[in-house]
Design an enzyme around this catalytic site. Structure first.
Site, PDB file in Angstrom:
ATOM      1  N   ALA A  87       2.261  -2.073  -1.894  1.00  0.00           N
ATOM      2  CA  ALA A  87       3.274  -1.035  -2.093  1.00  0.00           C
ATOM      3  C   ALA A  87       4.377  -1.207  -1.051  1.00  0.00           C
ATOM      4  CB  ALA A  87       2.652   0.358  -1.956  1.00  0.00           C
ATOM      5  N   CYS A  88       5.608  -1.383  -1.518  1.00  0.00           N
ATOM      6  CA  CYS A  88       6.736  -1.517  -0.593  1.00  0.00           C
ATOM      7  C   CYS A  88       7.606  -0.271  -0.649  1.00  0.00           C
ATOM      8  CB  CYS A  88       7.549  -2.775  -0.881  1.00  0.00           C
ATOM      9  SG  CYS A  88       8.490  -2.738  -2.417  1.00  0.00           S
ATOM     10  N   THR A  89       8.569  -0.188   0.238  1.00  0.00           N
ATOM     11  CA  THR A  89       9.403   1.016   0.322  1.00  0.00           C
ATOM     12  C   THR A  89      10.198   1.273  -0.946  1.00  0.00           C
ATOM     13  OG1 THR A  89      11.069  -0.294   1.468  1.00  0.00           O
ATOM     14  CG2 THR A  89       9.640   1.037   2.828  1.00  0.00           C
TER      15      THR A  89
ATOM     16  N   GLY B 101       9.470  -0.250  -3.920  1.00  0.00           N
ATOM     17  CA  GLY B 101       8.517  -0.254  -5.018  1.00  0.00           C
ATOM     18  C   GLY B 101       8.865  -1.212  -6.129  1.00  0.00           C
TER      19      GLY B 101
ATOM     20  N   THR C 103       6.435  -5.414  -3.705  1.00  0.00           N
ATOM     21  CA  THR C 103       5.154  -4.934  -4.227  1.00  0.00           C
ATOM     22  C   THR C 103       4.523  -5.986  -5.134  1.00  0.00           C
ATOM     23  OG1 THR C 103       5.855  -2.620  -4.121  1.00  0.00           O
ATOM     24  CG2 THR C 103       4.051  -3.150  -5.646  1.00  0.00           C
TER      25      THR C 103
END
Length: 105
Positions: free
Chosen positions: A8-10, A12, A16
Site C-alpha cells: 500500500a502506497c500513499t 495507492g 502498490t
C-alpha cells in the site's frame, strides 16, 4: 515457506502494484508460496483469507500508509518496509524473510 503480505502506497496506484508484482515474482523465484494483497485507490484487491494468514510463516508489509486489517497479523512474524524497498530490493527482502523464519524455528 509461506509468505503473505500487503502492499500500500500513499497514492495507492503505481508503487502498490509494482511492489506486489516484484515481491510475488521474487518469492516464486526463490521457491516460496507467496500472496500479496493490495490496498490502493480502488480498495482491497487479492484479499488474503484468514486461512492464508494463519498458515503463513511470515508477513511482509510493504506500506507507506496505515493498512486496513493489520490486526489479522497479530502474533505473526512481520517485516515492515516501505514500498520503495519492496520495489528496489525484492530479492533481498525475500531472503531476509527466509532468514527470519529459519532463525525462529
Amino acid at each position: 515457506m509461506k509468505i503473505v503480505g500487503v502492499a500500500a502506497c500513499t497514492v495507492g496506484i503505481a508503487h502498490t502494484y509494482i511492489a506486489q508484482e516484484k515481491l510475488e515474482n521474487a518469492g516464486k523465484k526463490a521457491g516460496h508460496d507467496i500472496q500479496i494483497e493490495t490496498q490502493g485507490t480502488i480498495g482491497i484487491e487479492n484479499a488474503l483469507t484468514q486461512n492464508q494468514v494463519d498458515e503463513a510463516d511470515i508477513v511482509i508489509l510493504a506500506s507507506d500508509v496505515k493498512i486496513a486489517g493489520r490486526e489479522r497479523f497479530e502474533g505473526k512474524r512481520i517485516i515492515q518496509v516501505t514500498t520503495e524497498i519492496a520495489v528496489k530490493s525484492p530479492n533481498k527482502l525475500i531472503q531476509k524473510a527466509a532468514e527470519v523464519v529459519s532463525q525462529q524455528k
